[in-house]
Enzyme design. Structure first.
Site, PDB file in Angstrom:
ATOM      1  N   ASP A 170      46.819  38.628  29.798  1.00  0.00           N
ATOM      2  CA  ASP A 170      46.927  38.205  31.200  1.00  0.00           C
ATOM      3  C   ASP A 170      45.541  37.917  31.791  1.00  0.00           C
ATOM      4  OD1 ASP A 170      47.978  37.623  33.641  1.00  0.00           O
ATOM      5  OD2 ASP A 170      48.547  39.677  34.154  1.00  0.00           O
ATOM      6  N   GLY A 221      49.573  41.401  45.171  1.00  0.00           N
ATOM      7  CA  GLY A 221      48.472  40.796  45.928  1.00  0.00           C
ATOM      8  C   GLY A 221      47.106  41.232  45.414  1.00  0.00           C
ATOM      9  N   SER A 276      46.669  41.576  42.133  1.00  0.00           N
ATOM     10  CA  SER A 276      46.590  40.992  40.796  1.00  0.00           C
ATOM     11  C   SER A 276      45.408  40.062  40.660  1.00  0.00           C
ATOM     12  CB  SER A 276      47.834  40.160  40.511  1.00  0.00           C
ATOM     13  OG  SER A 276      48.854  40.998  40.120  1.00  0.00           O
ATOM     14  N   GLY A 277      44.846  40.054  39.467  1.00  0.00           N
ATOM     15  CA  GLY A 277      43.712  39.180  39.192  1.00  0.00           C
ATOM     16  C   GLY A 277      42.394  39.800  39.609  1.00  0.00           C
ATOM     17  N   HIS A 301      48.901  35.444  35.082  1.00  0.00           N
ATOM     18  CA  HIS A 301      50.203  35.390  35.759  1.00  0.00           C
ATOM     19  C   HIS A 301      50.070  34.872  37.195  1.00  0.00           C
ATOM     20  CE1 HIS A 301      49.488  39.523  37.539  1.00  0.00           C
ATOM     21  NE2 HIS A 301      50.174  38.979  38.516  1.00  0.00           N
TER      22      HIS A 301
HETATM   23  N1  ARG Z   1      51.577  41.821  39.553  1.00  0.00           N
HETATM   24  C1  ARG Z   1      51.030  42.226  40.793  1.00  0.00           C
HETATM   25  C2  ARG Z   1      50.436  41.042  41.530  1.00  0.00           C
HETATM   26  O1  ARG Z   1      50.732  39.936  41.172  1.00  0.00           O
HETATM   27  C3  ARG Z   1      50.085  43.373  40.680  1.00  0.00           C
HETATM   28  C4  ARG Z   1      50.777  44.573  40.236  1.00  0.00           C
HETATM   29  C5  ARG Z   1      49.943  45.733  40.049  1.00  0.00           C
HETATM   30  N2  ARG Z   1      50.863  46.820  40.129  1.00  0.00           N
HETATM   31  C6  ARG Z   1      50.548  48.088  40.025  1.00  0.00           C
HETATM   32  N3  ARG Z   1      51.465  48.966  40.197  1.00  0.00           N
HETATM   33  N4  ARG Z   1      49.329  48.435  39.752  1.00  0.00           N
HETATM   34  O2  ARG Z   1      49.781  41.168  42.539  1.00  0.00           O
END
Ligand code: ARG
Length: 342
Positions: free
Chosen positions: A182, A277, A279-280, A132
């Site tokens: 993902d 932030g 993510s990944g 994503h």
């Molecule tokens: N989708 C988010 C990103 O792009 C990360 C989300 C993780 N969220 C959580 N509640 N653990 O950075």
């Protein structure tokens, strides 16, 4: 084959390739190999060889034959890569600052001049991140992405120290709505130089029971307060125990939204979690041998909310794809640049 063992292949890149590699991969380590002359490597008198017959059906014993000498004089030297070890010594909500070298596989993935996501070093030229993070940019050039390894503070970033990305491969089954599958791999233009600050993480074995409560760690530069909308200057880490899928998919938590490619970690009471932030980036758990990349920060409802723990890509479920992409000659050999329309 184990580190330092030798093959005597009938032909270059015979079946021995895969058999040998799979030994490393089973241990969650990537494999490096090359065909070399027997005279170029040190082997002692008692060294045995395994001859690999290509195109032969049957059991391993039929395909591999132990020999006391190597007639062809050509062998495949294979080394399992080092991974998951720290040197000697996040949008993470409720996390602590991290000293350098603690998570040496953590990278910051930039698009243009902005931190977009975290990622992890799998090998000198392979970074794993979330699909994503890259999917909405899929029509843009891979070279707009930069990977920063071996950093803890963003202030220390000098744009020129980033390594540019040659190719991005996201999982073909990635679903932008459900965030199933993902995961994405980035092949770097130039291999990273490993040091105390930059190292690879190990992959998990394909069959490992992940027990509820296993203490795992997430790290990243993501938001430290939900809605704060700013990545942090210094890398943060947080201890997030694994939560069983049954529990996480229950009606008061994610009510069946989790697929087999997802897992949960964190706290049902909230307060500590990954966030935007992050993510990944890596969710790692330590076993007797090494730190392993069990999850990739993927999603969550809000951040650190009660009953909404972090959801991570379940890396163990995606190993065949990772191996396929990182081994495939299509992705690993140099190609002449595609002709561009004028
Ligand atoms: N989708 C988010 C990103 O792009 C990360 C989300 C993780 N969220 C959580 N509640 N653990 O950075």
């Amino acid at each position: 084959m184990a580190e330092g063992s030798h093959f005597d292949p009938y032909s270059p890149f015979s079946k021995g390739d895969d058999l040998g590699k799979s030994r490393c991969l089973k241990a969650g380590r990537m494999a490096h190999q090359k065909g070399v002359n027997l005279t170029d490597v040190k082997v002692n008198d008692t060294q045995e060889f395994v001859q690999v017959r290509p195109h032969q059906e049957g059991s391993l014993e039929d395909v591999w034959q132990v020999r006391s000498s190597c007639e062809s004089g050509r062998i495949v030297a294979l080394k399992c890569s080092e991974c998951g070890l720290r040197p000697g010594t996040v949008r993470v909500v409720g996390g602590a600052d991290v000293p350098p070298g603690r998570w040496p596989w953590q990278v910051s993935v930039y698009h243009g001049s902005q931190h977009r996501c975290g990622g992890s070093v799998l090998a000198r030229e392979w970074i794993v991140t979330a699909a994503h993070c890259v999917h909405s940019y899929r029509r843009l050039q891979a070279s707009a992405w930069l990977v920063f390894a071996g950093i803890v503070t963003h202030g220390s970033i000098k744009q020129e120290a980033g390594v540019s990305v040659k190719k991005i491969i996201y999982h073909p089954l990635y679903n932008d709505n459900s965030l199933d599958y993902d995961i994405a791999l980035m092949k770097l233009q130039v291999p990273l130089n490993f040091s105390d600050a930059i190292r690879a993480v190990c992959l998990p074995p394909s069959h490992q029971d992940l027990f509820q409560g296993t203490p795992c760690w997430v790290s990243g530069w993501g938001y430290t307060r939900p809605g704060q909308a700013q990545v942090t200057e210094t890398l943060k880490e947080a201890l997030v125990p694994l939560i069983g899928t049954k529990r996480c998919n229950s009606s008061c938590v994610y009510a069946g939204e989790l697929t087999a490619r997802m897992l949960c970690a964190g706290y049902l009471h909230g307060e500590i979690d990954a966030c935007q932030g992050d993510s990944g980036g890596p969710l790692v758990c330590q076993d007797e041998v090494a730190w392993r990349l069990v999850g990739i920060v993927s999603w969550g409802q809000g951040c650190a909310e009660p009953n909404h723990p972090g959801v991570y890509t379940n890396v163990a479920q995606l190993l065949p794809w990772i191996y396929h992409v990182t081994e495939d000659r299509k992705f690993t050999t140099r190609k002449t640049p595609d002709a561009r329309p004028t």
